[in-house]
Design a protein around this motif. Structure first.
Motif, PDB file in Angstrom:
ATOM      1  N   VAL A 269      -2.931 -71.826  -5.205  1.00 19.60           N
ATOM      2  CA  VAL A 269      -2.228 -71.731  -6.479  1.00 19.60           C
ATOM      3  C   VAL A 269      -2.764 -70.527  -7.234  1.00 19.60           C
ATOM      4  O   VAL A 269      -3.931 -70.154  -7.070  1.00 19.60           O
ATOM      5  CB  VAL A 269      -2.415 -73.015  -7.320  1.00 19.60           C
ATOM      6  N   PRO A 270      -1.940 -69.884  -8.048  1.00 15.99           N
ATOM      7  CA  PRO A 270      -2.442 -68.746  -8.822  1.00 15.99           C
ATOM      8  C   PRO A 270      -3.640 -69.150  -9.679  1.00 15.99           C
ATOM      9  O   PRO A 270      -3.641 -70.198 -10.327  1.00 15.99           O
ATOM     10  CB  PRO A 270      -1.237 -68.370  -9.696  1.00 15.99           C
ATOM     11  N   GLY A 271      -4.680 -68.322  -9.637  1.00 17.09           N
ATOM     12  CA  GLY A 271      -5.870 -68.576 -10.424  1.00 17.09           C
ATOM     13  C   GLY A 271      -6.988 -69.270  -9.681  1.00 17.09           C
ATOM     14  O   GLY A 271      -8.118 -69.336 -10.179  1.00 17.09           O
ATOM     15  N   ASP A 321      -3.907 -64.267  -7.147  1.00 12.91           N
ATOM     16  CA  ASP A 321      -2.771 -64.084  -8.043  1.00 12.91           C
ATOM     17  C   ASP A 321      -1.503 -64.551  -7.354  1.00 12.91           C
ATOM     18  O   ASP A 321      -1.462 -64.709  -6.122  1.00 12.91           O
ATOM     19  CB  ASP A 321      -2.623 -62.604  -8.421  1.00 12.91           C
ATOM     20  N   ALA A 322      -0.451 -64.730  -8.111  1.00  8.20           N
ATOM     21  CA  ALA A 322       0.851 -65.017  -7.522  1.00  8.20           C
ATOM     22  C   ALA A 322       1.318 -63.801  -6.725  1.00  8.20           C
ATOM     23  O   ALA A 322       0.908 -62.661  -6.984  1.00  8.20           O
ATOM     24  CB  ALA A 322       1.854 -65.355  -8.617  1.00  8.20           C
ATOM     25  N   CYS A 323       2.150 -64.052  -5.738  1.00  5.77           N
ATOM     26  CA  CYS A 323       2.748 -63.007  -4.891  1.00  5.77           C
ATOM     27  C   CYS A 323       1.715 -62.311  -4.007  1.00  5.77           C
ATOM     28  O   CYS A 323       1.864 -61.128  -3.675  1.00  5.77           O
ATOM     29  CB  CYS A 323       3.510 -61.977  -5.720  1.00  5.77           C
ATOM     30  N   VAL A 324       0.687 -63.044  -3.627  1.00  9.88           N
ATOM     31  CA  VAL A 324      -0.303 -62.533  -2.679  1.00  9.88           C
ATOM     32  C   VAL A 324      -0.109 -63.274  -1.354  1.00  9.88           C
ATOM     33  O   VAL A 324      -0.284 -64.491  -1.305  1.00  9.88           O
ATOM     34  CB  VAL A 324      -1.739 -62.728  -3.195  1.00  9.88           C
ATOM     35  N   PRO A 325       0.247 -62.576  -0.269  1.00  9.36           N
ATOM     36  CA  PRO A 325       0.375 -63.229   1.038  1.00  9.36           C
ATOM     37  C   PRO A 325      -1.001 -63.350   1.702  1.00  9.36           C
ATOM     38  O   PRO A 325      -1.767 -62.386   1.729  1.00  9.36           O
ATOM     39  CB  PRO A 325       1.277 -62.288   1.843  1.00  9.36           C
ATOM     40  N   PRO A 335     -17.467 -75.441  23.087  1.00 11.05           N
ATOM     41  CA  PRO A 335     -17.806 -74.691  24.305  1.00 11.05           C
ATOM     42  C   PRO A 335     -17.615 -75.536  25.561  1.00 11.05           C
ATOM     43  O   PRO A 335     -18.062 -76.686  25.635  1.00 11.05           O
ATOM     44  CB  PRO A 335     -19.282 -74.336  24.085  1.00 11.05           C
ATOM     45  N   GLY A 336     -16.900 -74.949  26.519  1.00  9.03           N
ATOM     46  CA  GLY A 336     -16.675 -75.619  27.787  1.00  9.03           C
ATOM     47  C   GLY A 336     -15.503 -76.579  27.797  1.00  9.03           C
ATOM     48  O   GLY A 336     -15.054 -77.018  28.863  1.00  9.03           O
ATOM     49  N   ARG A 337     -14.968 -76.917  26.611  1.00  3.86           N
ATOM     50  CA  ARG A 337     -13.872 -77.883  26.551  1.00  3.86           C
ATOM     51  C   ARG A 337     -12.595 -77.288  25.968  1.00  3.86           C
ATOM     52  O   ARG A 337     -11.493 -77.665  26.361  1.00  3.86           O
ATOM     53  CB  ARG A 337     -14.280 -79.095  25.709  1.00  3.86           C
ATOM     54  N   GLY A 338     -12.738 -76.370  25.037  1.00  3.43           N
ATOM     55  CA  GLY A 338     -11.572 -75.809  24.367  1.00  3.43           C
ATOM     56  C   GLY A 338     -11.573 -76.199  22.907  1.00  3.43           C
ATOM     57  O   GLY A 338     -12.561 -76.697  22.368  1.00  3.43           O
ATOM     58  N   GLY A 339     -10.460 -75.986  22.254  1.00  6.17           N
ATOM     59  CA  GLY A 339     -10.412 -76.286  20.834  1.00  6.17           C
ATOM     60  C   GLY A 339      -9.045 -76.054  20.242  1.00  6.17           C
ATOM     61  O   GLY A 339      -8.058 -75.854  20.953  1.00  6.17           O
ATOM     62  N   VAL A 340      -9.007 -76.046  18.917  1.00  7.07           N
ATOM     63  CA  VAL A 340      -7.750 -76.004  18.171  1.00  7.07           C
ATOM     64  C   VAL A 340      -7.842 -74.953  17.074  1.00  7.07           C
ATOM     65  O   VAL A 340      -8.848 -74.868  16.364  1.00  7.07           O
ATOM     66  CB  VAL A 340      -7.454 -77.378  17.532  1.00  7.07           C
ATOM     67  N   ARG A 341      -6.787 -74.168  16.943  1.00  6.76           N
ATOM     68  CA  ARG A 341      -6.620 -73.273  15.799  1.00  6.76           C
ATOM     69  C   ARG A 341      -5.195 -73.444  15.304  1.00  6.76           C
ATOM     70  O   ARG A 341      -4.250 -73.500  16.090  1.00  6.76           O
ATOM     71  CB  ARG A 341      -6.875 -71.811  16.170  1.00  6.76           C
ATOM     72  N   ILE A 342      -5.062 -73.508  13.989  1.00  5.96           N
ATOM     73  CA  ILE A 342      -3.746 -73.568  13.343  1.00  5.96           C
ATOM     74  C   ILE A 342      -3.734 -72.503  12.259  1.00  5.96           C
ATOM     75  O   ILE A 342      -4.626 -72.469  11.404  1.00  5.96           O
ATOM     76  CB  ILE A 342      -3.468 -74.958  12.739  1.00  5.96           C
ATOM     77  N   ASP A 343      -2.737 -71.647  12.285  1.00  2.00           N
ATOM     78  CA  ASP A 343      -2.740 -70.435  11.461  1.00  2.00           C
ATOM     79  C   ASP A 343      -1.349 -70.211  10.887  1.00  2.00           C
ATOM     80  O   ASP A 343      -0.363 -70.170  11.624  1.00  2.00           O
ATOM     81  CB  ASP A 343      -3.160 -69.253  12.346  1.00  2.00           C
ATOM     82  N   ASP A 344      -1.261 -70.116   9.568  1.00  2.00           N
ATOM     83  CA  ASP A 344       0.005 -69.821   8.895  1.00  2.00           C
ATOM     84  C   ASP A 344      -0.151 -68.641   7.968  1.00  2.00           C
ATOM     85  O   ASP A 344      -1.245 -68.372   7.447  1.00  2.00           O
ATOM     86  CB  ASP A 344       0.469 -71.019   8.062  1.00  2.00           C
ATOM     87  N   THR A 345       0.956 -67.959   7.726  1.00  2.00           N
ATOM     88  CA  THR A 345       1.039 -66.957   6.669  1.00  2.00           C
ATOM     89  C   THR A 345       1.837 -67.565   5.521  1.00  2.00           C
ATOM     90  O   THR A 345       2.937 -68.084   5.732  1.00  2.00           O
ATOM     91  CB  THR A 345       1.722 -65.675   7.159  1.00  2.00           C
ATOM     92  N   LEU A 346       1.265 -67.502   4.326  1.00  3.04           N
ATOM     93  CA  LEU A 346       1.898 -68.065   3.139  1.00  3.04           C
ATOM     94  C   LEU A 346       1.825 -67.063   1.993  1.00  3.04           C
ATOM     95  O   LEU A 346       1.022 -66.129   2.014  1.00  3.04           O
ATOM     96  CB  LEU A 346       1.211 -69.363   2.696  1.00  3.04           C
ATOM     97  N   VAL A 347       2.657 -67.277   0.987  1.00  3.67           N
ATOM     98  CA  VAL A 347       2.616 -66.471  -0.226  1.00  3.67           C
ATOM     99  C   VAL A 347       2.226 -67.375  -1.381  1.00  3.67           C
ATOM    100  O   VAL A 347       2.811 -68.455  -1.563  1.00  3.67           O
ATOM    101  CB  VAL A 347       3.981 -65.814  -0.519  1.00  3.67           C
ATOM    102  N   VAL A 348       1.246 -66.959  -2.153  1.00  4.01           N
ATOM    103  CA  VAL A 348       0.818 -67.740  -3.311  1.00  4.01           C
ATOM    104  C   VAL A 348       1.939 -67.709  -4.352  1.00  4.01           C
ATOM    105  O   VAL A 348       2.398 -66.644  -4.767  1.00  4.01           O
ATOM    106  CB  VAL A 348      -0.480 -67.171  -3.905  1.00  4.01           C
TER     107      VAL A 348
END
Length: 369
Positions: A269-271, A321-325, A335-348
């Motif tokens: 959120v802005p601020g 600030d608002a309008c910041v992507p 290690p040795g097993r793997g894992g998870v990543r979740i990644d998004d692009t958003l605009v404030v």
């Protein structure tokens, strides 16, 4: 767009004048593009005392209209095949315009180039422009956000098509190359960064470089890609399970990272302090015992570069600030097993406008492919 570029240059000129510099030399390519509309290879931008001009070493290749310099900005092309150094020529021009000082991007200039500027204009006082242009670039206008949004749509489309194909037996490297081809096929300038495809024990590892490991049944598959559209970049990352129903440990780990990512997204959120966005996501993983091995940042700004200010980390300064992507991209790698990543692009965005705008909309459900 000419008036947009002119307004950006005016803001930078006011900053320089307030600091006592009569002129400025911008050499970092992304900053040149931001202020001039295009950045031919090696070109620099001079905000002069009497005139602004783009200085380049030789004739530029034909470019699409949207990638050409501001039509109201004079372009100075240096003669000869080598052309000389545009930065040195720009400093000489600034001196000829009567400037007594020149603000330069010391974080981008080499020592040799800095000495060359002193040599050609010994009476010109060189000051440090610092990261002034990068700070101007943090808040995007709606045209910039539109370019990032289109890039996100392209990345979503490329990823969606890949998920409909047969994956078992194919190598990480082959899948990464296919994704990058699909990005271009759907209208991207190219990938925003080297595409990462990670399978099995590699999954969830940040910045993984694809190898010749083949996709196997039961693997976690992590994909991180982005598209560049009209110079602006986006990023998306998803994790899936291959072939069979996920194992219990995979479901638990995925749900944990998803909860962390959601906490980070909802805090935009802005601020809000940049470090508080990081804290919101990080504390979910910390409380589950994954404090060690977490990445230094939960996210970062995107725009003309894939990794720019603001930085969303524990020691980050400043507020959003608002309008910041930005990206929000927590992950866990075992290690040795793997894992998870979740990644998004958003605009404030403020709550009155619906809160953070999600640009990358590929499902975050844990799919078995």
């Amino acid at each position: 767009m000419s008036e947009v570029y002119a307004a950006r240059r005016t803001r930078l000129r006011e900053y320089c004048n307030a600091g006592g510099s009569a002129a400025a030399l911008v050499s970092r390519p992304a900053n040149v593009r931001y202020l001039a509309g295009a950045a031919p290879h090696g070109a620099v931008l001079l905000l002069g005392k009497t005139e602004d001009l783009l200085v380049r070493a030789g004739p530029d290749a034909e470019r699409p209209a949207q990638e050409r310099p501001d039509e109201n900005l004079r372009v100075l092309t240096l003669p000869g095949s080598g052309g000389g150094d545009p930065a040195v020529a720009a400093a000489d021009t600034a001196k000829g315009q009567g400037a007594d000082s020149l603000a330069v991007e010391e974080h981008h200039l080499t020592v040799a180039r800095h000495r060359a500027l002193h040599s050609v204009a010994p009476g010109l006082r060189l000051t440090n422009l610092g990261h002034a242009v990068e700070q101007l670039r943090v808040v995007k206008d709606e045209e910039e956000i539109s370019c990032i949004r289109i890039g996100a749509e392209i990345a979503d489309q490329a990823l969606g098509e890949l998920l409909e194909s047969i994956l078992v037996g194919r190598t990480e490297r082959h899948l990464a190359l296919e994704l990058e081809r699909r990005l271009v096929d759907h209208g991207a300038d190219g990938p925003a960064f080297p595409t990462s495809v990670a399978t099995g024990p590699h999954a969830g590892r940040p910045g993984h470089r694809p190898t010749d490991r083949r996709v196997e049944e039961g693997d976690f598959l992590s994909v991180c890609l982005g598209a560049t559209y009209r110079g602006y970049r986006c990023e998306i990352g998803r994790t899936f399970v291959i072939g069979t129903a996920p194992a219990d440990w995979q479901i638990e780990l995925y749900d944990l990272v998803f909860a962390a990512q959601r906490a980070g997204r909802e805090s935009l959120v802005p601020g809000v302090a940049c470090r508080d966005v990081d804290r919101a996501a990080r504390q979910v993983l910390d409380s589950a015992g994954y404090k060690e091995g977490l990445t230094a940042l939960t996210g970062h700004g995107v725009g003309l570069e894939i990794d720019e200010d603001p930085q969303l980390g524990p020691a980050a300064m400043g507020k959003l600030d608002a309008c910041v992507p930005v990206t929000v991209e927590p992950g866990v790698h075992l290690p040795g097993r793997g894992g998870v990543r979740i990644d998004d692009t958003l605009v404030v965005r403020p709550e009155a406008d619906g809160g953070p705008e999600l640009l990358t909309i590929t499902t975050k459900e844990l799919l078995a492919l």
